[in-house]
Structure formats: C-alpha cells, structure tokens
Design a protein around this motif. Structure first.
Motif, PDB file in Angstrom:
ATOM      1  N   LYS A  45       0.814  -1.217   0.000  1.00  0.00           N
ATOM      2  CA  LYS A  45       0.000   0.000   0.000  1.00  0.00           C
ATOM      3  C   LYS A  45       0.848   1.268   0.000  1.00  0.00           C
ATOM      4  O   LYS A  45       0.340   2.348  -0.299  1.00  0.00           O
ATOM      5  CB  LYS A  45      -0.934   0.002   1.208  1.00  0.00           C
ATOM      6  N   GLY A  46       2.123   1.102   0.356  1.00  0.00           N
ATOM      7  CA  GLY A  46       3.018   2.244   0.397  1.00  0.00           C
ATOM      8  C   GLY A  46       3.927   2.306  -0.820  1.00  0.00           C
ATOM      9  O   GLY A  46       3.646   2.992  -1.794  1.00  0.00           O
ATOM     10  N   LEU A  47       5.018   1.566  -0.775  1.00  0.00           N
ATOM     11  CA  LEU A  47       6.029   1.659  -1.835  1.00  0.00           C
ATOM     12  C   LEU A  47       5.467   1.388  -3.226  1.00  0.00           C
ATOM     13  O   LEU A  47       5.797   2.100  -4.187  1.00  0.00           O
ATOM     14  CB  LEU A  47       7.170   0.682  -1.542  1.00  0.00           C
ATOM     15  N   ASP A  48       4.627   0.373  -3.357  1.00  0.00           N
ATOM     16  CA  ASP A  48       4.107   0.008  -4.679  1.00  0.00           C
ATOM     17  C   ASP A  48       3.168   1.063  -5.262  1.00  0.00           C
ATOM     18  O   ASP A  48       2.869   1.036  -6.461  1.00  0.00           O
ATOM     19  CB  ASP A  48       3.380  -1.336  -4.622  1.00  0.00           C
ATOM     20  N   GLU A  49       2.696   1.974  -4.433  1.00  0.00           N
ATOM     21  CA  GLU A  49       1.792   3.033  -4.906  1.00  0.00           C
ATOM     22  C   GLU A  49       2.518   4.350  -5.153  1.00  0.00           C
ATOM     23  O   GLU A  49       1.894   5.337  -5.537  1.00  0.00           O
ATOM     24  CB  GLU A  49       0.665   3.239  -3.887  1.00  0.00           C
ATOM     25  N   MET A  50       3.813   4.383  -4.922  1.00  0.00           N
ATOM     26  CA  MET A  50       4.585   5.620  -5.082  1.00  0.00           C
ATOM     27  C   MET A  50       4.472   6.192  -6.498  1.00  0.00           C
ATOM     28  O   MET A  50       4.406   7.406  -6.680  1.00  0.00           O
ATOM     29  CB  MET A  50       6.055   5.366  -4.746  1.00  0.00           C
ATOM     30  N   SER A  51       4.451   5.324  -7.491  1.00  0.00           N
ATOM     31  CA  SER A  51       4.399   5.809  -8.870  1.00  0.00           C
ATOM     32  C   SER A  51       3.022   6.345  -9.241  1.00  0.00           C
ATOM     33  O   SER A  51       2.882   7.092 -10.218  1.00  0.00           O
ATOM     34  CB  SER A  51       4.791   4.677  -9.836  1.00  0.00           C
ATOM     35  N   ASN A  52       1.996   5.983  -8.478  1.00  0.00           N
ATOM     36  CA  ASN A  52       0.637   6.468  -8.744  1.00  0.00           C
ATOM     37  C   ASN A  52       0.338   7.761  -7.990  1.00  0.00           C
ATOM     38  O   ASN A  52      -0.162   8.722  -8.578  1.00  0.00           O
ATOM     39  CB  ASN A  52      -0.389   5.403  -8.347  1.00  0.00           C
ATOM     40  N   ASP A  53       0.636   7.779  -6.699  1.00  0.00           N
ATOM     41  CA  ASP A  53       0.360   8.952  -5.875  1.00  0.00           C
ATOM     42  C   ASP A  53       1.343   8.938  -4.710  1.00  0.00           C
ATOM     43  O   ASP A  53       1.109   8.297  -3.683  1.00  0.00           O
ATOM     44  CB  ASP A  53      -1.083   8.913  -5.352  1.00  0.00           C
ATOM     45  N   ALA A  54       2.455   9.642  -4.876  1.00  0.00           N
ATOM     46  CA  ALA A  54       3.541   9.595  -3.894  1.00  0.00           C
ATOM     47  C   ALA A  54       3.098  10.095  -2.520  1.00  0.00           C
ATOM     48  O   ALA A  54       3.504   9.550  -1.494  1.00  0.00           O
ATOM     49  CB  ALA A  54       4.733  10.415  -4.396  1.00  0.00           C
ATOM     50  N   LYS A  55       2.239  11.113  -2.502  1.00  0.00           N
ATOM     51  CA  LYS A  55       1.818  11.670  -1.216  1.00  0.00           C
ATOM     52  C   LYS A  55       0.968  10.671  -0.440  1.00  0.00           C
ATOM     53  O   LYS A  55       1.164  10.452   0.760  1.00  0.00           O
ATOM     54  CB  LYS A  55       1.051  12.975  -1.433  1.00  0.00           C
ATOM     55  N   GLU A  56       0.009  10.060  -1.117  1.00  0.00           N
ATOM     56  CA  GLU A  56      -0.837   9.056  -0.468  1.00  0.00           C
ATOM     57  C   GLU A  56      -0.017   7.837  -0.048  1.00  0.00           C
ATOM     58  O   GLU A  56      -0.254   7.244   1.014  1.00  0.00           O
ATOM     59  CB  GLU A  56      -1.961   8.632  -1.405  1.00  0.00           C
ATOM     60  N   ALA A  57       0.949   7.471  -0.875  1.00  0.00           N
ATOM     61  CA  ALA A  57       1.798   6.318  -0.566  1.00  0.00           C
ATOM     62  C   ALA A  57       2.644   6.582   0.676  1.00  0.00           C
ATOM     63  O   ALA A  57       2.789   5.713   1.547  1.00  0.00           O
ATOM     64  CB  ALA A  57       2.693   5.995  -1.759  1.00  0.00           C
ATOM     65  N   LYS A  58       3.167   7.794   0.769  1.00  0.00           N
ATOM     66  CA  LYS A  58       3.962   8.139   1.953  1.00  0.00           C
ATOM     67  C   LYS A  58       3.099   8.144   3.207  1.00  0.00           C
ATOM     68  O   LYS A  58       3.534   7.727   4.282  1.00  0.00           O
ATOM     69  CB  LYS A  58       4.637   9.505   1.756  1.00  0.00           C
ATOM     70  N   GLN A  59       1.856   8.578   3.070  1.00  0.00           N
ATOM     71  CA  GLN A  59       0.948   8.574   4.208  1.00  0.00           C
ATOM     72  C   GLN A  59       0.663   7.134   4.654  1.00  0.00           C
ATOM     73  O   GLN A  59       0.583   6.846   5.850  1.00  0.00           O
ATOM     74  CB  GLN A  59      -0.350   9.278   3.851  1.00  0.00           C
ATOM     75  N   ALA A  60       0.541   6.228   3.686  1.00  0.00           N
ATOM     76  CA  ALA A  60       0.307   4.820   4.020  1.00  0.00           C
ATOM     77  C   ALA A  60       1.507   4.226   4.749  1.00  0.00           C
ATOM     78  O   ALA A  60       1.353   3.414   5.676  1.00  0.00           O
ATOM     79  CB  ALA A  60       0.026   4.023   2.743  1.00  0.00           C
ATOM     80  N   ILE A  61       2.707   4.642   4.359  1.00  0.00           N
ATOM     81  CA  ILE A  61       3.918   4.171   5.036  1.00  0.00           C
ATOM     82  C   ILE A  61       3.961   4.704   6.461  1.00  0.00           C
ATOM     83  O   ILE A  61       4.316   3.983   7.405  1.00  0.00           O
ATOM     84  CB  ILE A  61       5.172   4.579   4.242  1.00  0.00           C
ATOM     85  N   VAL A  62       3.575   5.965   6.632  1.00  0.00           N
ATOM     86  CA  VAL A  62       3.510   6.551   7.980  1.00  0.00           C
ATOM     87  C   VAL A  62       2.570   5.738   8.865  1.00  0.00           C
ATOM     88  O   VAL A  62       2.897   5.384  10.008  1.00  0.00           O
ATOM     89  CB  VAL A  62       3.047   8.022   7.926  1.00  0.00           C
TER      90      VAL A  62
END
Length: 295
Positions: free
Chosen positions: A213-230
């Motif tokens: 949900k985090g790293l694999d989504e970076m190319s789609n929406d980096a901000k949302e992906a970073k929030q998922a990593i948080v």
C-alpha cells in the motif's frame, strides 16, 4: 509432429518449475589466513548451485519474479572438516512501477558452525535433518520466501514460516547453536518464534501495508503512498508497547532504516512530526538517521 509437441511440453514444464531465488553466495575465508584454499572455492560454488537450482516451493516463479538475495559466509576458523562461521543474509524485492528494489530481509546469523567435506552432496529434506549446513541455509531461504510473500499478500508467508519452523524443530537434535531458546536472544529460534507469535502480529501487517500500500503506490500517488507508510510504521508502536526493543523490531529497522530516511527526506511533503517521535522511541539505535530527515 508428436515429437515436436513432446519437446514443446518439456520446454513449458521447465518454465513452470523455474526456481524461486537469484542468490549470490560468497564464502569469505580471509580471517583464516588461508583464503585461497580450494575447499572454500568449492563450498562457494556448490552452495550457489544448491540454492539457485533447488525447487523450494510448488509455486511457479517467472524469471523476473525470482527473489534477489545474497549470502556472505565468513569463515572464522576451521579444523579439517569442521568450520566456525557467521552468515549475513539479505534479500530484496522490486517496487512496482520503478527500477528500485527495496530491502526485505537483513539478518546476521552469528551461530553458524558446520561440517563439510569437499564435494559432498547437498540434499534438502522437508522433514528430516541432513546437516547443520543445509538446515541453516534452508531455514533462511524459507524466512526470505515468507517475508517476501508477506509484502505482496497480507499473511501470504504462512506456509513458508511453517516450513522454517519444521526445519528448526528437527535441527534441534544436532545440538548446534541457534536452534534453541537457551542459545540467546538474537537467534533463528527467536526470529521464527517472534514471527509466529500473536504478540508480534502487527509486524506482518506492517510488511504488507508498508510495501504493497506504500512503496508500490509511489508511482501512482507519492503523497498518499507516503501517508500509508507513515500509518504502517505507526502500527509498530503498538507492538513496541507490548514488547519494547524486541528482536523483530531490530531486524525490521536493520533492513529499512536507510530507506525510511530517504523516503521522508524528499518528494511531496507530509506531516511526519509524530512519526519521527515514534521512530525515535521504537528504534533509538537509528536516532542519528531520524535526525537527518527534513520535513
């Protein structure tokens, strides 16, 4: 025509049984003062062949799906066919939509004593002890397979952890260090015990959420992906409250601390003040990296 079809089916079957690992094994014998002795080169070659040519699962792995990993065996000393060593293992998996590979498994196995005669056959048996050398290598292979599967599917590594535990159970008869509770707090026993314990159930959830949900989504929406990593990293606080400074947490941050620092030091900005506080509390050994994060 019949022969052609038979040959085609044979080629297809070879593709179906493609091995799971792309592993580079290095045997470092410099500490012995005899690093050019042929037995070390033979051991290195045999282990590379054994690991990369063995079918470890019943799954079909395409070439690009093979797990990239490395093992460095450091020989501390030897006497005839008895070797005292340590083993450093690392594995990674690709991140969707990028050329980046993220570290998944990073483990330093300090209790690695084994017996080896040059050119002896390596045979892995799912339910039977063969040698401590084969058991230790096989145990870590199934840990790599389990963790890799957990990053793609929530709870996906269960069958591989079960096999790792089976290896642990039957290897205890050998009386080599690392297989039993009394052998210390940073061993193979503690690692698989923690992975399978309900006390640390958040760990495997984090492996999935952080990667899928985090790293694999970076190319789609980096901000949302970073929030998922948080959010996934904040989950580790729950685990830490139950068992502070656990070995499992240390293995996670040994693999991920540099990556976490890089993720949150660039790209779209999000509020991570609470995350920095959490990281400092649950992984104080990496505080110098957390202080370098610009947000």
């Amino acid at each position: 025509m019949r022969n052609y079809i038979f040959i085609l089916l044979m080629i297809m079957s070879l593709g179906i049984t493609a091995q799971e690992l792309n592993c580079n094994v290095i045997v470092n014998a410099q500490l012995t003062g005899n690093d050019n002795v042929q037995v070390f080169k033979t051991l290195e070659r045999q282990l590379n062949e054994f690991i990369n040519n063995t079918q470890w699962t019943d799954k079909s792995f395409k070439g690009q799906e093979r797990i990239d990993c490395g093992m460095i065996i450091t020989i501390n000393g030897y006497n005839n066919d008895l070797f005292d060593a340590s083993l450093q293992i690392q594995s990674s998996r690709p991140v969707y939509g990028s050329t980046y590979s993220t570290p998944v498994y990073n483990f330093n196995d300090k209790d690695f004593a084994f017996q080896y005669l040059e050119f002896q056959n390596f045979v892995f048996n799912e339910n039977q002890f063969e040698s401590n050398l084969v058991s230790v290598i096989s145990f870590h292979i199934y840990m790599m397979l389990g963790l890799d599967a957990d990053t793609f599917s929530d709870g996906g590594g269960a069958e591989y952890y079960k096999q790792a535990q089976t290896i642990l159970n039957y290897s205890q008869q050998n009386n080599s260090k690392g297989w039993k509770l009394e052998d210390g707090q940073q061993t193979r026993f503690i690692l698989i015990d923690n992975i399978l314990s309900p006390t640390f159930k958040e760990y495997r959830n984090v492996m999935y959420n952080y990667h899928r949900k985090g790293l694999d989504e970076m190319s789609n929406d980096a901000k949302e992906a970073k929030q998922a990593i948080v959010e996934s990293l904040n989950t580790l606080r729950v685990m830490n409250n139950k068992r502070p400074n656990s070995f499992l947490l240390r293995t996670f941050f040994d693999a991920k601390s540099d990556e976490i620092q890089q993720i949150f030091s660039g790209g779209p900005s999000i509020n991570i003040s609470d995350l920095i506080s959490t990281l400092t509390k649950i992984a104080p050994m990496h505080s110098s990296k957390w202080r370098k994060i610009n947000f």
